[in-house]
Scaffold this active site. Structure first.
Site, PDB file in Angstrom:
ATOM      1  N   HIS A 113      11.840  13.744 -24.495  1.00 49.90           N
ATOM      2  CA  HIS A 113      10.446  14.196 -24.593  1.00 49.90           C
ATOM      3  C   HIS A 113      10.269  15.524 -23.841  1.00 49.90           C
ATOM      4  O   HIS A 113       9.675  16.475 -24.366  1.00 49.90           O
ATOM      5  CB  HIS A 113       9.537  13.108 -24.009  1.00 49.90           C
ATOM      6  CG  HIS A 113       8.080  13.422 -24.032  1.00 49.90           C
ATOM      7  ND1 HIS A 113       7.177  12.718 -24.800  1.00 49.90           N
ATOM      8  CD2 HIS A 113       7.350  14.370 -23.398  1.00 49.90           C
ATOM      9  CE1 HIS A 113       5.962  13.216 -24.619  1.00 49.90           C
ATOM     10  NE2 HIS A 113       6.044  14.232 -23.768  1.00 49.90           N
ATOM     11  N   GLU A 114      10.799  15.591 -22.615  1.00 51.33           N
ATOM     12  CA  GLU A 114      10.604  16.806 -21.806  1.00 51.33           C
ATOM     13  C   GLU A 114      11.394  17.988 -22.379  1.00 51.33           C
ATOM     14  O   GLU A 114      10.896  19.116 -22.395  1.00 51.33           O
ATOM     15  CB  GLU A 114      11.000  16.547 -20.346  1.00 51.33           C
ATOM     16  CG  GLU A 114      10.204  15.452 -19.651  1.00 51.33           C
ATOM     17  CD  GLU A 114       8.702  15.575 -19.821  1.00 51.33           C
ATOM     18  OE1 GLU A 114       8.194  16.705 -19.905  1.00 51.33           O
ATOM     19  OE2 GLU A 114       8.028  14.535 -19.910  1.00 51.33           O
ATOM     20  N   CYS A 152       1.648  11.563 -24.093  1.00 58.11           N
ATOM     21  CA  CYS A 152       1.957  12.868 -23.508  1.00 58.11           C
ATOM     22  C   CYS A 152       0.743  13.345 -22.714  1.00 58.11           C
ATOM     23  O   CYS A 152      -0.392  13.209 -23.187  1.00 58.11           O
ATOM     24  CB  CYS A 152       2.279  13.852 -24.626  1.00 58.11           C
ATOM     25  SG  CYS A 152       2.641  15.514 -24.043  1.00 58.11           S
TER      26      CYS A 152
HETATM   27 ZN    ZN Z   1       4.636  15.532 -23.009  1.00 58.03          ZN
END
Ligand code: ZN
Length: 211
Positions: free
Chosen positions: A157-158, A115
């Site tokens: 993830h987003e 990330c």
């Molecule tokens: Zn991230």
């Protein structure tokens, strides 16, 4: 313009982001934010960036997995991650749906993930293999995105970012490591080999044939 990317510990990364109205989406300030987020993602470089990562608690994220980048990666890595080019896309006020297979089970994939808000770290994160996202695009039009493999992982993830969730909340914690040590010791191992070496149990719906 390149924006500053917030790092873990910034409160904004743990907040629930606000939805955007049609008027807000079409406003010059949000259109400019989208353009700046695109430039920031490209520069980082990354395949996704959510507004909270640039200190904006808004339900907005940008995604792009560029063919030029994929061309530099080993064929086998792309195949096992089901990673294919994704053209630039903007997702606003998204709703995520996990899609089950015909057998009724939601398949999972297990891979190392990182990330831009936790620089220098990586860990194994289970993610659904197939998802559907309903959202608005950058023109405030309704859009449906059906995705599998790496694209599905990026979306999850987003969208987690928009709900104040980070991959560290979902990772197999024994697999957390520095990116440098991942490259040094583990990059050439299959996920099954990493799990065995770290005495990790993969999630039950993770298919053993997957690497
Ligand atoms: Zn991230």
């Amino acid at each position: 313009m390149k924006l500053k990317i917030m790092q873990i510990g910034e409160p904004v990364l743990r907040q629930q982001a606000r939805p955007l109205s049609r008027e807000q989406i079409l406003s010059p300030s949000v259109q400019q934010l989208i353009e700046h987020m695109r430039e920031t993602m490209l520069d980082a470089p990354g395949v996704g960036l959510a507004a909270p990562q640039v200190d904006q608690p808004l339900q907005l994220a940008v995604i792009e997995d560029r063919a030029e980048v994929l061309a530099t990666l080993p064929e086998q890595q792309l195949a096992e991650r089901e990673r294919r080019p994704v053209p630039f896309q903007v997702i606003i006020n998204p709703r995520l749906q996990i899609i089950a297979t015909k057998a009724g089970e939601a398949e999972q994939r297990l891979f190392f993930e990182g990330c831009l808000s936790a620089i220098g770290l990586t860990a194994l994160v289970p993610r659904a293999a197939i998802v559907r996202v309903e959202c608005l695009n950058h023109r405030a039009e309704p859009a449906v995105i059906d995705a599998s493999g790496w694209h599905a992982r990026i979306l999850q993830h987003e969208i987690d970012h928009l709900n104040g969730t980070l991959y560290v909340d979902k990772m197999l914690s024994r697999s957390l490591m520095s990116s440098d040590n991942y490259a040094r010791y583990w990059a050439s191992c299959s996920v099954n080999e990493v799990c065995a070496a770290l005495t990790l149990t993969p999630p039950s719906s993770y298919s053993p044939g997957d690497r």
